[in-house]
Design an enzyme around this catalytic site. Structure first.
Site, short mmCIF file in Angstrom:
data_model
loop_
_atom_site.label_atom_id
_atom_site.label_comp_id
_atom_site.label_asym_id
_atom_site.label_seq_id
_atom_site.Cartn_x
_atom_site.Cartn_y
_atom_site.Cartn_z
N PHE A 1 35.86 44.98 46.83
CA PHE A 1 35.86 45.41 45.41
C PHE A 1 34.92 44.58 44.55
O PHE A 1 34.69 44.91 43.39
CB PHE A 1 37.28 45.25 44.83
N THR B 1 38.27 48.28 55.60
CA THR B 1 38.20 47.70 54.25
C THR B 1 39.43 48.14 53.46
O THR B 1 39.47 47.99 52.25
CB THR B 1 36.94 48.18 53.48
N SER B 2 40.44 48.69 54.15
CA SER B 2 41.57 49.27 53.41
C SER B 2 42.74 48.28 53.30
O SER B 2 42.91 47.63 52.27
CB SER B 2 41.99 50.59 54.04
N ARG B 3 43.53 48.17 54.36
CA ARG B 3 44.63 47.19 54.37
C ARG B 3 44.82 46.69 55.78
O ARG B 3 44.76 47.47 56.74
CB ARG B 3 45.94 47.82 53.87
N ASP C 1 37.34 43.58 56.37
CA ASP C 1 37.45 42.96 55.04
C ASP C 1 38.91 42.61 54.76
O ASP C 1 39.20 41.84 53.85
CB ASP C 1 36.91 43.92 53.97
N HIS D 1 38.46 40.05 51.81
CA HIS D 1 38.90 41.05 50.83
C HIS D 1 37.95 41.09 49.63
O HIS D 1 38.38 40.97 48.48
CB HIS D 1 40.34 40.74 50.38
N GLN D 2 36.67 41.24 49.94
CA GLN D 2 35.68 41.19 48.87
C GLN D 2 35.05 42.56 48.61
O GLN D 2 34.09 42.67 47.84
CB GLN D 2 34.59 40.16 49.18
N LYS E 1 39.02 58.54 47.25
CA LYS E 1 37.84 58.12 46.48
C LYS E 1 36.89 57.24 47.31
O LYS E 1 35.69 57.49 47.37
CB LYS E 1 38.29 57.36 45.22
N ILE E 2 37.46 56.21 47.98
CA ILE E 2 36.59 55.28 48.72
C ILE E 2 36.10 55.92 50.01
O ILE E 2 34.91 55.81 50.36
CB ILE E 2 37.35 53.96 49.01
N GLU F 1 45.99 37.95 56.18
CA GLU F 1 45.06 37.47 55.16
C GLU F 1 45.71 36.80 53.94
O GLU F 1 45.07 36.03 53.24
CB GLU F 1 44.19 38.62 54.65
P1 NAI Z 1 42.84 57.27 47.39
O1 NAI Z 1 44.26 57.42 47.00
O2 NAI Z 1 41.78 57.88 46.52
O3 NAI Z 1 42.62 57.84 48.86
C1 NAI Z 1 43.49 57.60 49.92
C2 NAI Z 1 43.37 58.81 50.86
O4 NAI Z 1 44.13 58.51 52.02
C3 NAI Z 1 43.92 60.09 50.24
O5 NAI Z 1 42.97 61.13 50.36
C4 NAI Z 1 45.17 60.36 51.07
O6 NAI Z 1 45.45 61.75 51.23
C5 NAI Z 1 44.79 59.72 52.39
N1 NAI Z 1 45.94 59.44 53.25
C6 NAI Z 1 47.19 59.05 52.88
N2 NAI Z 1 47.97 58.95 53.96
C7 NAI Z 1 47.19 59.28 55.03
C8 NAI Z 1 47.42 59.37 56.42
N3 NAI Z 1 48.63 59.13 56.95
N4 NAI Z 1 46.40 59.74 57.23
C9 NAI Z 1 45.18 60.02 56.71
N5 NAI Z 1 44.89 59.97 55.39
C10 NAI Z 1 45.89 59.60 54.57
O7 NAI Z 1 42.59 55.71 47.56
P2 NAI Z 1 41.20 54.93 47.49
O8 NAI Z 1 40.92 54.54 46.09
O9 NAI Z 1 40.19 55.68 48.24
O10 NAI Z 1 41.60 53.59 48.28
C11 NAI Z 1 41.89 53.60 49.65
C12 NAI Z 1 42.42 52.25 50.06
O11 NAI Z 1 41.38 51.28 49.94
C13 NAI Z 1 43.53 51.70 49.15
O12 NAI Z 1 44.80 52.19 49.55
C14 NAI Z 1 43.42 50.22 49.37
O13 NAI Z 1 44.29 49.87 50.42
C15 NAI Z 1 41.98 50.00 49.82
N6 NAI Z 1 41.21 49.21 48.87
C16 NAI Z 1 40.54 48.11 49.35
C17 NAI Z 1 39.79 47.32 48.50
C18 NAI Z 1 39.02 46.13 49.00
O14 NAI Z 1 38.57 45.30 48.19
N7 NAI Z 1 38.82 45.98 50.29
C19 NAI Z 1 39.71 47.62 47.07
C20 NAI Z 1 40.40 48.84 46.67
C21 NAI Z 1 41.13 49.57 47.56
#
Ligand code: NAI
Length: 330
Positions: A297, A231-233, A257, A294-295, A155-156, A262
């Protein structure tokens, strides 16, 4: 249903209290303290606890919660790598989260970080405040016609890919699955993405297979002068290797982020503290690194959606109508 809410910030209380009238039968007590083995006993007498992305939900905490009779964990976030899932499962705990509250919020923040490090906005903001109107050191490069590499196109990642595509960038993508909306992107192998991208943005979750995905080897494969955005982890990047790469002048800029260290910092005011042994401090010492707390969101729309879905999750659990996509442990 009585929910004990840990690690409450003023904006959490405001948005949840706004939504509560739409969920009769649910009551929340808000605690400022975060959950830990020491604070978990406070959950006795409640039906559920509500926690956040960096809350300590390891084995010890879960064991105390289990002894308090808690069977429902309501995560007001998407990520759940802070939970000991095996322990939760063994205690028969249900964990519900908010998987996609506002992908655009995080995607727009990723773009903000990319633009900031590219055009040195963090530097120019301070320079101009000091009456220094010189442009020396502030040159960036056009994103137009450059290549953005998106790792993880869920999604992101997909929302981010669309924004960079809107800048006129070529988009390369790497994921285990193709996103149906990204017809404009070329899905390639990771090595090709690393070696061909001018800007790399990380959007895959933190799992065993993605832990330290960005390390000495993968950094070496990147173009010199690349921009790296996370911005992921934090655990996706091996920080020590990133620091070596920054010192070797590999990166034009780095926007984070999230970062490995953190947990102690996130959402806390530590401005009066001396940070010892801190990789955060080392990262902050580099002029081409921008860190936010971590902002990604943190928009009004995202907070409203988080409160709405978290309370719907609670209601769904109570009425036996749980949305399966929100279950962490189906
Ligand atoms: P999502 O589940 O919609 O998308 C994750 C994508 O990563 C999926 O398409 C999946 O197939 C892919 N993926 C999984 N393992 C993989 C790999 N080994 N290599 C390549 N692609 C791989 O998740 P969404 O909602 O897009 O969120 C992504 C990440 O963003 C979350 O896991 C979270 O860590 C982070 N996040 C950060 C926030 C922030 O405030 N900075 C807020 C919300 C989420």
């Amino acid at each position: 249903m009585k929910i004990l809410f840990y690690d409450t910030k003023p904006y959490d209380k405001d948005t949840f209290e706004c939504q509560l009238p739409h969920f009769p039968g649910i009551a929340i007590d808000f605690l400022k303290t975060d959950i830990s083995p020491r604070t978990a006993p406070l959950a006795k007498g409640y039906d559920a606890v509500c926690a956040f992305v960096n809350s300590n939900l390891g084995k010890e905490t879960l064991t105390v919660l289990e002894q308090c009779g808690i069977r429902l964990l309501l995560m007001r976030c998407a990520g759940f790598n802070n939970i000991d899932l095996e322990t939760a499962k063994s205690y028969g705990m249900t964990i519900l989260r908010v998987p996609g509250y506002s992908p655009e919020a995080v995607a727009e923040h990723a773009v903000a970080l990319a633009l900031t490090v590219n055009r040195h906005l963090h530097k120019s903001y301070i320079k101009v405040r000091e009456n220094n109107f010189s442009l020396v050191g502030l040159m960036g490069f056009n994103l137009h016609r450059k290549t953005a590499g998106i790792i993880g196109t869920g999604k992101i990642g997909a929302a981010t890919a669309k924004l960079f595509h809107g800048f006129g960038m070529k988009v390369l993508a790497y994921d285990l699955h193709r996103h149906p909306d990204l017809g404009f992107a070329d899905y390639v192998e990771l090595n090709e993405l690393l070696s061909s991208s001018d800007l790399i943005s990380l959007h895959c979750p933190l799992t065993d297979s993605t832990y330290h995905l960005i390390n000495k080897d993968t950094i070496e494969k990147m173009k010199d002068g690349v921009i790296l955005i996370n911005t992921s982890r934090g655990g996706l990047i091996k920080t020590e290797d990133l620091i070596l790469g920054i010192r070797a002048r590999k990166f034009f800029g780095v926007g984070l982020d999230v970062y490995e260290e953190e947990t102690k910092n996130v959402f806390e005011d530590r401005s009066d503290e001396i940070l010892e042994h801190s990789v955060t401090a080392r990262l902050l010492s580099f002029p081409n690194v921008v860190i936010t707390s971590h902002q990604g969101f943190f928009t009004q729309e995202a907070l409203d959606a988080i409160a709405q879905t978290t309370l719907s999750n609670a209601k769904g659990y109570e009425t036996g109508n749980v949305v399966s996509g929100n279950l962490v442990n189906p």
